[in-house]
Design a protein around this motif. Structure first.
Motif, PDB file in Angstrom:
ATOM      1  N   GLU A   1      -1.345  18.775  -8.745  1.00  0.00           N
ATOM      2  CA  GLU A   1      -1.944  20.059  -9.138  1.00  0.00           C
ATOM      3  C   GLU A   1      -3.391  20.221  -8.657  1.00  0.00           C
ATOM      4  O   GLU A   1      -4.073  21.164  -9.040  1.00  0.00           O
ATOM      5  N   ASN A   2      -3.855  19.313  -7.802  1.00  0.00           N
ATOM      6  CA  ASN A   2      -5.214  19.361  -7.239  1.00  0.00           C
ATOM      7  C   ASN A   2      -6.309  19.362  -8.299  1.00  0.00           C
ATOM      8  O   ASN A   2      -7.365  19.966  -8.115  1.00  0.00           O
ATOM      9  N   VAL A   3      -6.058  18.661  -9.407  1.00  0.00           N
ATOM     10  CA  VAL A   3      -7.074  18.506 -10.442  1.00  0.00           C
ATOM     11  C   VAL A   3      -8.047  17.396 -10.044  1.00  0.00           C
ATOM     12  O   VAL A   3      -9.239  17.484 -10.316  1.00  0.00           O
ATOM     13  N   VAL A   4      -7.524  16.366  -9.389  1.00  0.00           N
ATOM     14  CA  VAL A   4      -8.335  15.242  -8.927  1.00  0.00           C
ATOM     15  C   VAL A   4      -8.011  14.930  -7.470  1.00  0.00           C
ATOM     16  O   VAL A   4      -6.945  15.290  -6.967  1.00  0.00           O
ATOM     17  N   VAL A   5      -8.948  14.288  -6.828  1.00  0.00           N
ATOM     18  CA  VAL A   5      -8.732  13.744  -5.493  1.00  0.00           C
ATOM     19  C   VAL A   5      -8.743  12.230  -5.646  1.00  0.00           C
ATOM     20  O   VAL A   5      -9.719  11.665  -6.144  1.00  0.00           O
ATOM     21  N   ALA A   6      -7.666  11.599  -5.261  1.00  0.00           N
ATOM     22  CA  ALA A   6      -7.548  10.146  -5.425  1.00  0.00           C
ATOM     23  C   ALA A   6      -7.894   9.427  -4.123  1.00  0.00           C
ATOM     24  O   ALA A   6      -7.531   9.872  -3.044  1.00  0.00           O
ATOM     25  N   GLU A   7      -8.598   8.325  -4.271  1.00  0.00           N
ATOM     26  CA  GLU A   7      -8.887   7.423  -3.152  1.00  0.00           C
ATOM     27  C   GLU A   7      -8.310   6.065  -3.507  1.00  0.00           C
ATOM     28  O   GLU A   7      -8.469   5.605  -4.631  1.00  0.00           O
ATOM     29  N   ILE A   8      -7.665   5.436  -2.559  1.00  0.00           N
ATOM     30  CA  ILE A   8      -7.109   4.102  -2.778  1.00  0.00           C
ATOM     31  C   ILE A   8      -7.940   3.114  -1.976  1.00  0.00           C
ATOM     32  O   ILE A   8      -8.151   3.290  -0.774  1.00  0.00           O
ATOM     33  N   HIS A   9      -8.414   2.068  -2.663  1.00  0.00           N
ATOM     34  CA  HIS A   9      -9.182   1.007  -2.010  1.00  0.00           C
ATOM     35  C   HIS A   9      -8.462  -0.302  -2.280  1.00  0.00           C
ATOM     36  O   HIS A   9      -8.279  -0.696  -3.430  1.00  0.00           O
ATOM     37  N   GLU A  10      -8.035  -0.963  -1.220  1.00  0.00           N
ATOM     38  CA  GLU A  10      -7.328  -2.234  -1.351  1.00  0.00           C
ATOM     39  C   GLU A  10      -8.352  -3.371  -1.425  1.00  0.00           C
ATOM     40  O   GLU A  10      -9.309  -3.413  -0.647  1.00  0.00           O
ATOM     41  N   ILE A  11      -8.123  -4.272  -2.371  1.00  0.00           N
ATOM     42  CA  ILE A  11      -9.002  -5.429  -2.542  1.00  0.00           C
ATOM     43  C   ILE A  11      -8.207  -6.690  -2.237  1.00  0.00           C
ATOM     44  O   ILE A  11      -7.133  -6.907  -2.796  1.00  0.00           O
TER      45      ILE A  11
ATOM     46  N   PRO B   1       0.817  -1.213   0.000  1.00  0.00           N
ATOM     47  CA  PRO B   1       0.000   0.000   0.000  1.00  0.00           C
ATOM     48  C   PRO B   1       0.857   1.273   0.000  1.00  0.00           C
ATOM     49  O   PRO B   1       0.491   2.270  -0.605  1.00  0.00           O
ATOM     50  N   THR B   2       2.009   1.220   0.645  1.00  0.00           N
ATOM     51  CA  THR B   2       2.918   2.371   0.674  1.00  0.00           C
ATOM     52  C   THR B   2       3.404   2.711  -0.726  1.00  0.00           C
ATOM     53  O   THR B   2       3.482   3.882  -1.101  1.00  0.00           O
ATOM     54  N   ASP B   3       3.733   1.686  -1.515  1.00  0.00           N
ATOM     55  CA  ASP B   3       4.168   1.895  -2.892  1.00  0.00           C
ATOM     56  C   ASP B   3       3.067   2.570  -3.705  1.00  0.00           C
ATOM     57  O   ASP B   3       3.319   3.523  -4.444  1.00  0.00           O
ATOM     58  N   MET B   4       1.836   2.107  -3.553  1.00  0.00           N
ATOM     59  CA  MET B   4       0.734   2.697  -4.302  1.00  0.00           C
ATOM     60  C   MET B   4       0.500   4.137  -3.867  1.00  0.00           C
ATOM     61  O   MET B   4       0.284   5.022  -4.696  1.00  0.00           O
ATOM     62  N   GLN B   5       0.565   4.402  -2.572  1.00  0.00           N
ATOM     63  CA  GLN B   5       0.371   5.772  -2.086  1.00  0.00           C
ATOM     64  C   GLN B   5       1.440   6.705  -2.655  1.00  0.00           C
ATOM     65  O   GLN B   5       1.135   7.828  -3.064  1.00  0.00           O
ATOM     66  N   SER B   6       2.661   6.244  -2.740  1.00  0.00           N
ATOM     67  CA  SER B   6       3.746   7.054  -3.314  1.00  0.00           C
ATOM     68  C   SER B   6       3.467   7.374  -4.770  1.00  0.00           C
ATOM     69  O   SER B   6       3.670   8.507  -5.220  1.00  0.00           O
ATOM     70  N   ARG B   7       2.996   6.396  -5.522  1.00  0.00           N
ATOM     71  CA  ARG B   7       2.673   6.622  -6.939  1.00  0.00           C
ATOM     72  C   ARG B   7       1.555   7.644  -7.084  1.00  0.00           C
ATOM     73  O   ARG B   7       1.617   8.534  -7.922  1.00  0.00           O
ATOM     74  N   VAL B   8       0.524   7.516  -6.261  1.00  0.00           N
ATOM     75  CA  VAL B   8      -0.604   8.447  -6.321  1.00  0.00           C
ATOM     76  C   VAL B   8      -0.144   9.855  -5.938  1.00  0.00           C
ATOM     77  O   VAL B   8      -0.501  10.832  -6.601  1.00  0.00           O
ATOM     78  N   ASP B   9       0.651   9.961  -4.897  1.00  0.00           N
ATOM     79  CA  ASP B   9       1.130  11.266  -4.444  1.00  0.00           C
ATOM     80  C   ASP B   9       1.957  11.984  -5.510  1.00  0.00           C
ATOM     81  O   ASP B   9       2.017  13.212  -5.523  1.00  0.00           O
ATOM     82  N   GLU B  10       2.604  11.230  -6.409  1.00  0.00           N
ATOM     83  CA  GLU B  10       3.439  11.812  -7.463  1.00  0.00           C
ATOM     84  C   GLU B  10       2.677  12.076  -8.758  1.00  0.00           C
ATOM     85  O   GLU B  10       3.219  12.689  -9.676  1.00  0.00           O
ATOM     86  N   ASP B  11       1.424  11.642  -8.839  1.00  0.00           N
ATOM     87  CA  ASP B  11       0.638  11.844 -10.053  1.00  0.00           C
ATOM     88  C   ASP B  11       0.438  13.342 -10.289  1.00  0.00           C
ATOM     89  O   ASP B  11       0.034  14.064  -9.377  1.00  0.00           O
TER      90      ASP B  11
END
Length: 64
Positions: free
Chosen positions: A40-50, A25-35
């Motif tokens: 640029e606050n164009v989108v708000v991302a939510e991560i849902h683990e399955i 999950p840490t790896d995914m959060q890092s990727r999302v944070d760098e998007d």
């Protein structure tokens, strides 16, 4: 690098979704944070683990 498996729109017009497989999950959060869209606050991302328990044979690689 093979992390992102599928992407598409949520219907009707509810945003988008991305299916990804990462080591942690840490790896995914890092990727999302760098998007750039997140930065640029164009989108708000939510991560849902399955936790995949059953899958079609074509998707068995998702079962941990």
């Amino acid at each position: 690098d093979g992390v992102f498996l599928a992407a598409g729109s949520l219907q009707p017009g509810l945003g988008g979704a991305i299916l990804a497989q990462t080591e942690s999950p840490t790896d995914m959060q890092s990727r999302v944070d760098e998007d750039p869209f997140v930065v640029e606050n164009v989108v708000v991302a939510e991560i849902h683990e399955i936790a995949v328990k059953k899958a079609d044979s074509r998707l068995e690689f998702l079962i941990a």
